[in-house]
Design an enzyme around this catalytic site. Structure first.
Site, PDB file in Angstrom:
ATOM      1  N   GLY A   1      59.978  -2.849 -65.946  1.00 52.86           N
ATOM      2  CA  GLY A   1      58.573  -2.471 -65.980  1.00 52.86           C
ATOM      3  C   GLY A   1      58.019  -2.394 -67.387  1.00 52.86           C
ATOM      4  O   GLY A   1      56.886  -2.826 -67.647  1.00 52.86           O
TER       5      GLY A   1
ATOM      6  N   ASN B   1      77.143  -7.788 -59.969  1.00 48.56           N
ATOM      7  CA  ASN B   1      76.786  -6.423 -60.355  1.00 48.56           C
ATOM      8  C   ASN B   1      77.924  -5.435 -60.203  1.00 48.56           C
ATOM      9  O   ASN B   1      78.232  -4.668 -61.113  1.00 48.56           O
ATOM     10  CB  ASN B   1      75.566  -5.952 -59.564  1.00 48.56           C
ATOM     11  CG  ASN B   1      74.266  -6.417 -60.168  1.00 48.56           C
ATOM     12  OD1 ASN B   1      74.182  -7.521 -60.704  1.00 48.56           O
ATOM     13  ND2 ASN B   1      73.241  -5.601 -60.092  1.00 48.56           N
TER      14      ASN B   1
ATOM     15  N   GLU C   1      71.856   0.744 -57.094  1.00 44.05           N
ATOM     16  CA  GLU C   1      71.154   0.064 -56.001  1.00 44.05           C
ATOM     17  C   GLU C   1      72.129  -0.657 -55.079  1.00 44.05           C
ATOM     18  O   GLU C   1      71.723  -1.532 -54.308  1.00 44.05           O
ATOM     19  CB  GLU C   1      70.156  -0.937 -56.573  1.00 44.05           C
ATOM     20  CG  GLU C   1      69.010  -0.311 -57.335  1.00 44.05           C
ATOM     21  CD  GLU C   1      68.010  -1.333 -57.820  1.00 44.05           C
ATOM     22  OE1 GLU C   1      66.887  -1.355 -57.283  1.00 44.05           O
ATOM     23  OE2 GLU C   1      68.347  -2.116 -58.725  1.00 44.05           O
TER      24      GLU C   1
ATOM     25  N   LYS D   1      63.650   1.760 -58.511  1.00 47.60           N
ATOM     26  CA  LYS D   1      64.895   1.376 -57.866  1.00 47.60           C
ATOM     27  C   LYS D   1      64.671   1.249 -56.362  1.00 47.60           C
ATOM     28  O   LYS D   1      63.831   1.949 -55.775  1.00 47.60           O
ATOM     29  CB  LYS D   1      65.976   2.418 -58.145  1.00 47.60           C
ATOM     30  CG  LYS D   1      66.385   2.520 -59.617  1.00 47.60           C
ATOM     31  CD  LYS D   1      67.137   1.295 -60.056  1.00 47.60           C
ATOM     32  CE  LYS D   1      67.716   1.483 -61.462  1.00 47.60           C
ATOM     33  NZ  LYS D   1      68.450   0.274 -61.919  1.00 47.60           N
TER      34      LYS D   1
ATOM     35  N   LYS E   1      68.698 -14.617 -55.613  1.00 43.22           N
ATOM     36  CA  LYS E   1      68.953 -13.592 -56.625  1.00 43.22           C
ATOM     37  C   LYS E   1      69.879 -12.512 -56.081  1.00 43.22           C
ATOM     38  O   LYS E   1      70.753 -12.017 -56.798  1.00 43.22           O
ATOM     39  CB  LYS E   1      67.635 -12.965 -57.092  1.00 43.22           C
ATOM     40  CG  LYS E   1      67.866 -11.982 -58.229  1.00 43.22           C
ATOM     41  CD  LYS E   1      66.617 -11.250 -58.641  1.00 43.22           C
ATOM     42  CE  LYS E   1      66.957 -10.220 -59.719  1.00 43.22           C
ATOM     43  NZ  LYS E   1      65.834  -9.342 -60.037  1.00 43.22           N
TER      44      LYS E   1
END
Length: 297
Positions: free
Chosen positions: A18, A190, A264, A82, A182
């Site tokens: 952001g 991740n 996440e 998130k 993605k």
């Protein structure tokens, strides 16, 4: 939304992603309000937002607040919270949204736009985000690479505005395919980055890592195909390429674990596991990675 007039922009959840896009839009002359943690608001009020890129360091003047009322009057709202905070963010900002505001979901995972739209009672544009950023401290963001966006239905006009501001943005009716592509890359890397404690390049050289990447990718492709999603034919090659193109980077999951924050993972590998269960497709590699990260949390 006129392309000749500055956009009033609000960024809900001003973390690394952001702050980066807020900075680029502010540099292009759009009034930007960041909504984030108190430390961010204090730092930005004191000295502006610090942005490090390959071209050097800049300090950008913009507004930063801590409450959802910061979205009031915005023409464009970038939701960057998130995935686990999507519903809460939607409920908190709903009373302040202008009737004509365009809301974009710039989040990991594939269903945030739908979840946010159900809370807001209005359309939300899903966006696939391809950028490498990290917070170096309060009010200090570093851009490592890329920055392009793919916007879904409702985002045609906004894509043109973003391009004019220096943010590469394209429109796609099949943005869900991009979101799943993605997601597949995130599922592959991740958790391993977080658990292995290493950047992607070094991690890839580890024993068995290439095989795990292939297993996770294969499961994601199977679940995506059963869900009506078209992934690229070279999906595994794209996954493996991260070891070279982002060799020095660590995942957002690794950054969250290092800071003692909730990850996440439920919306990454966890989402694939849940969809696999619904569709009757085994996802053992994704399940193990999801479980290990939950234990690490």
């Amino acid at each position: 939304m006129s392309q000749s007039q500055p956009l009033r922009v609000a960024v809900m959840g001003a973390g690394a992603v952001g702050c980066y896009y807020g900075a680029v839009l502010a540099k292009a002359g759009h009034p930007v309000t960041l909504i984030g943690r108190p430390a961010l608001a204090e730092a930005v009020a004191e000295r502006g937002l610090v942005l490090d890129t390959a071209q050097g360091r800049e300090t950008i003047a913009l507004r930063a607040v801590t409450g959802p009322e910061g979205v009031a009057g915005a023409d464009l709202v970038l939701v960057c919270v998130k995935s686990g905070d999507t519903e809460e963010a939607g409920r908190s900002m709903r009373p302040y949204l202008a009737p004509g505001a365009v809301v974009l979901s710039l989040q990991n995972g594939v269903d945030n736009g739908e979840r946010l739209a159900s809370i807001l009672g209005r359309p939300v544009v899903p966006v696939a985000v391809y950028v490498a950023t990290a917070m170096e401290g309060a009010g200090h963001v570093r851009h490592h690479g890329r920055g392009d966006l793919i916007l879904g239905p409702g985002g045609e006009e906004v894509a043109a505005q973003l391009n004019a501001a220096g943010i590469p943005a394209t429109f796609s009716e099949r943005v869900r395919d991009a979101l799943w592509a993605k997601l597949t890359i995130n599922c592959a890397w991740n958790a391993l980055s977080a658990l292995g404690g290493q950047p992607y390049g070094r991690l890839f050289a580890g024993e068995g890592v290439a095989a795990v990447l292939a297993d996770v990718t294969s499961e994601c492709i199977a679940v995506a195909r059963a869900s009506g999603v078209r992934l690229p034919e070279d999906m595994l090659a794209q996954v493996r390429a991260i070891a070279t193109t982002m060799a020095q980077q660590r995942s957002s999951t690794a950054q969250d674990l290092a800071r003692g924050r909730r990850t996440e993972i439920d919306h990454l590998n966890g989402h694939v596991v849940r969809e696999g269960e619904r569709l009757g497709i085994p996802t053992p590699a994704n399940r193990v990675l999801h479980t290990l990260v939950k234990l690490a949390e």
